[in-house]
Design an enzyme around this catalytic site. Structure first.
Site, PDB file in Angstrom:
ATOM      1  N   GLU A 178      41.579  32.688  29.506  1.00  0.00           N
ATOM      2  CA  GLU A 178      40.980  31.411  29.061  1.00  0.00           C
ATOM      3  C   GLU A 178      41.254  30.316  30.083  1.00  0.00           C
ATOM      4  OE1 GLU A 178      42.196  30.415  25.046  1.00  0.00           O
ATOM      5  OE2 GLU A 178      42.118  32.503  24.401  1.00  0.00           O
ATOM      6  N   HIS A 237      45.798  27.872  30.144  1.00  0.00           N
ATOM      7  CA  HIS A 237      45.301  26.492  30.005  1.00  0.00           C
ATOM      8  C   HIS A 237      46.309  25.580  30.717  1.00  0.00           C
ATOM      9  CE1 HIS A 237      42.153  27.595  27.217  1.00  0.00           C
ATOM     10  NE2 HIS A 237      43.027  28.241  26.469  1.00  0.00           N
ATOM     11  N   ASN A 261      47.242  38.402  23.272  1.00  0.00           N
ATOM     12  CA  ASN A 261      46.783  37.225  24.012  1.00  0.00           C
ATOM     13  C   ASN A 261      47.585  35.986  23.600  1.00  0.00           C
ATOM     14  OD1 ASN A 261      44.656  36.123  25.812  1.00  0.00           O
ATOM     15  ND2 ASN A 261      43.960  34.999  24.006  1.00  0.00           N
ATOM     16  N   GLU A 283      48.284  34.488  19.883  1.00  0.00           N
ATOM     17  CA  GLU A 283      49.220  33.350  19.702  1.00  0.00           C
ATOM     18  C   GLU A 283      50.234  33.557  18.588  1.00  0.00           C
ATOM     19  OE1 GLU A 283      46.694  29.904  19.272  1.00  0.00           O
ATOM     20  OE2 GLU A 283      45.762  30.211  21.226  1.00  0.00           O
ATOM     21  N   ASP A 317      41.572  27.321  32.404  1.00  0.00           N
ATOM     22  CA  ASP A 317      41.065  26.000  32.793  1.00  0.00           C
ATOM     23  C   ASP A 317      42.229  25.202  33.344  1.00  0.00           C
ATOM     24  OD1 ASP A 317      42.287  25.298  30.315  1.00  0.00           O
ATOM     25  OD2 ASP A 317      40.363  24.991  29.318  1.00  0.00           O
TER      26      ASP A 317
HETATM   27  O1  G3I Z   1      31.610  24.732  13.492  1.00  0.00           O
HETATM   28  C1  G3I Z   1      31.812  23.338  13.333  1.00  0.00           C
HETATM   29  C2  G3I Z   1      30.487  22.647  13.235  1.00  0.00           C
HETATM   30  O2  G3I Z   1      29.820  23.090  12.073  1.00  0.00           O
HETATM   31  C3  G3I Z   1      30.717  21.132  13.196  1.00  0.00           C
HETATM   32  O3  G3I Z   1      29.493  20.493  13.275  1.00  0.00           O
HETATM   33  C4  G3I Z   1      31.572  20.683  14.365  1.00  0.00           C
HETATM   34  C5  G3I Z   1      31.914  19.212  14.301  1.00  0.00           C
HETATM   35  O4  G3I Z   1      33.044  18.925  15.072  1.00  0.00           O
HETATM   36  O5  G3I Z   1      32.782  21.414  14.369  1.00  0.00           O
HETATM   37  C6  G3I Z   1      32.556  22.796  14.532  1.00  0.00           C
HETATM   38  O6  G3I Z   1      33.744  23.536  14.638  1.00  0.00           O
HETATM   39  C7  G3I Z   1      34.493  23.308  15.813  1.00  0.00           C
HETATM   40  C8  G3I Z   1      34.406  24.563  16.683  1.00  0.00           C
HETATM   41  O7  G3I Z   1      35.284  24.437  17.782  1.00  0.00           O
HETATM   42  C9  G3I Z   1      33.016  24.828  17.221  1.00  0.00           C
HETATM   43  O8  G3I Z   1      32.605  23.788  18.053  1.00  0.00           O
HETATM   44  C10 G3I Z   1      35.911  23.046  15.386  1.00  0.00           C
HETATM   45  O9  G3I Z   1      35.968  21.800  14.729  1.00  0.00           O
HETATM   46  C11 G3I Z   1      36.821  23.039  16.577  1.00  0.00           C
HETATM   47  O10 G3I Z   1      38.162  22.985  16.122  1.00  0.00           O
HETATM   48  C12 G3I Z   1      36.627  24.308  17.385  1.00  0.00           C
HETATM   49  O11 G3I Z   1      37.487  24.247  18.516  1.00  0.00           O
HETATM   50  C13 G3I Z   1      37.726  25.476  19.135  1.00  0.00           C
HETATM   51  C14 G3I Z   1      39.208  25.777  19.107  1.00  0.00           C
HETATM   52  O12 G3I Z   1      39.462  26.979  19.806  1.00  0.00           O
HETATM   53  C15 G3I Z   1      39.724  25.904  17.682  1.00  0.00           C
HETATM   54  O13 G3I Z   1      40.965  26.479  17.615  1.00  0.00           O
HETATM   55  C16 G3I Z   1      37.244  25.391  20.576  1.00  0.00           C
HETATM   56  O14 G3I Z   1      35.823  25.289  20.601  1.00  0.00           O
HETATM   57  C17 G3I Z   1      37.666  26.635  21.353  1.00  0.00           C
HETATM   58  O15 G3I Z   1      37.417  26.438  22.723  1.00  0.00           O
HETATM   59  C18 G3I Z   1      39.165  26.863  21.181  1.00  0.00           C
HETATM   60  O16 G3I Z   1      39.522  28.042  21.851  1.00  0.00           O
HETATM   61  C19 G3I Z   1      40.902  28.379  21.813  1.00  0.00           C
HETATM   62  C20 G3I Z   1      41.000  29.886  21.821  1.00  0.00           C
HETATM   63  O17 G3I Z   1      40.251  30.442  20.773  1.00  0.00           O
HETATM   64  C21 G3I Z   1      42.442  30.342  21.720  1.00  0.00           C
HETATM   65  N1  G3I Z   1      43.268  29.731  22.762  1.00  0.00           N
HETATM   66  C22 G3I Z   1      43.155  28.286  22.863  1.00  0.00           C
HETATM   67  C23 G3I Z   1      41.695  27.850  23.007  1.00  0.00           C
HETATM   68  C24 G3I Z   1      41.592  26.358  23.223  1.00  0.00           C
HETATM   69  O18 G3I Z   1      42.060  25.644  22.114  1.00  0.00           O
END
Ligand code: G3I
Length: 305
Positions: free
Chosen positions: A235, A206, A169, A127, A237
């Site tokens: 990725e 996405h 990516n 990105e 969806d």
């Molecule tokens: O790790 C903490 C955990 O300790 C806490 O309890 C919890 C409470 O909300 O949060 C957890 O962290 C979260 C993490 O996912 C794991 O669940 C973050 O807040 C959350 O922001 C994070 O979101 C991820 C996101 O990337 C962040 O940028 C998504 O799961 C993940 O699917 C998403 O994936 C991205 C790709 O890497 C790049 N392209 C876009 C894609 C979708 O956004």
């Protein structure tokens, strides 16, 4: 073939999914994972904040749970991601300039070396381009270290794991007429012409009503492949439900199958309830693990039954 991976393999491709380490104790989830998919991407566990929470202290516990599960089941792994403006650990967010450049290269070297030989493809850089009509690089602390940061990242990754395919990516790069798509295309063209080590381009894909599957998707994938790189849908969806959603999933599958160098597709989660989208139903299995119409459309498009 009766599974996504089995059907994809008929044409030499893979069918993958994002996996969250925390869900590996869910037997429904793991059952579908083991049965349907032959490529795995860690949803968060290989990112910078997860693997280097403190500078020069590397943690691979959760990433290893995913990698070991995948390899133990005979599946391959896409590495995601080595350099990104987002999900940086706090210490890195506060860095700039040559110190940050050095820290980025050290991170890439250490993580790619640790996983050397185990990764099919790395999303080396994620990105790095701006949305909208500018076609510019995204302003980030990494970009501010110098415009050559992306090629420096690819060179470091190549040195650390010469056997892994190295990908750029991004998202919103699906529509051939968009400025962001064109900008990434020109970067890859430039890298290929100057011998910067790049092997593949990942299209996150996405999709939702505001960002639908473009009618020129096949053109986009083919034009990138013509630069001499593999292309992968990394990725996937698609928001929606029923036959509308199934038709879009079919279209994406057909676009990849029509491009020889489109080597595989990864969906960003297994069940709708596993999706990063807080609400909505963008995936191939419902919350109970049942196959949705979109699943059947993909399986049929791949040639399975
Ligand atoms: O790790 C903490 C955990 O300790 C806490 O309890 C919890 C409470 O909300 O949060 C957890 O962290 C979260 C993490 O996912 C794991 O669940 C973050 O807040 C959350 O922001 C994070 O979101 C991820 C996101 O990337 C962040 O940028 C998504 O799961 C993940 O699917 C998403 O994936 C991205 C790709 O890497 C790049 N392209 C876009 C894609 C979708 O956004």
């Amino acid at each position: 073939a009766t599974t996504l991976a089995g059907a994809a393999q008929e044409s030499g491709r893979y069918y993958g999914t994002a996996v969250a380490a925390g869900r590996l104790s869910d037997s429904t989830y793991v059952g579908i994972l083991n049965r349907e998919f032959d490529m795995v991407t860690a949803e968060n566990e290989m990112k910078l904040d997860a693997t280097e929470p403190n500078q020069n202290q590397f943690t691979f516990t959760n990433a290893d749970r995913i990698v070991n599960h995948a390899i133990g089941q005979g599946k391959r792994v896409r590495g995601h991601t080595l350099a990104w403006h987002s999900q940086q650990p706090g210490w890195m967010q506060r860095m700039e300039g040559s110190a940050l450049r050095q820290a980025m290269l050290n991170h890439i070297t250490r993580v790619a070396t640790y996983y050397r030989g185990k990764i099919y493809a790395w999303d080396v850089v994620n990105e790095a381009f701006e949305d909208g009509s500018s076609g510019a690089r995204r302003n980030s602390n990494l970009q501010r270290t110098g415009n050559d940061w992306i090629e420096a990242a690819f060179r470091a990754a190549r040195s650390a794991d010469p056997g892994a395919k190295l990908c750029y990516n991004d998202y919103n790069t699906d529509n051939w007429s968009h400025a962001k798509t064109q900008a990434v295309y020109r970067m890859v063209q430039d890298f290929k012409s100057r011998g910067v080590p790049i092997d593949c381009v990942g299209f996150q894909a996405h999709f939702n009503s505001g960002n639908p599957v473009p009618s020129n998707y096949h053109t986009t994938l083919q034009n990138f492949a013509n630069l001499g790189v593999d292309v992968q849908i990394t990725e996937l969806d698609i928001e929606g439900s029923g036959t509308t959603q199934a038709d879009q999933y079919r279209g994406v599958t057909q676009a990849c199958l029509a491009v020889t160098r489109c080597t595989g597709i990864t969906v960003w989660g297994i069940r709708d309830t596993d999706s990063w989208r807080a609400s909505g139903t963008p995936l191939l299995f419902d919350g109970s693990g049942n196959k949705k119409p979109a699943y059947h459309a993909v399986l049929a498009a791949l040639g399975g039954t």
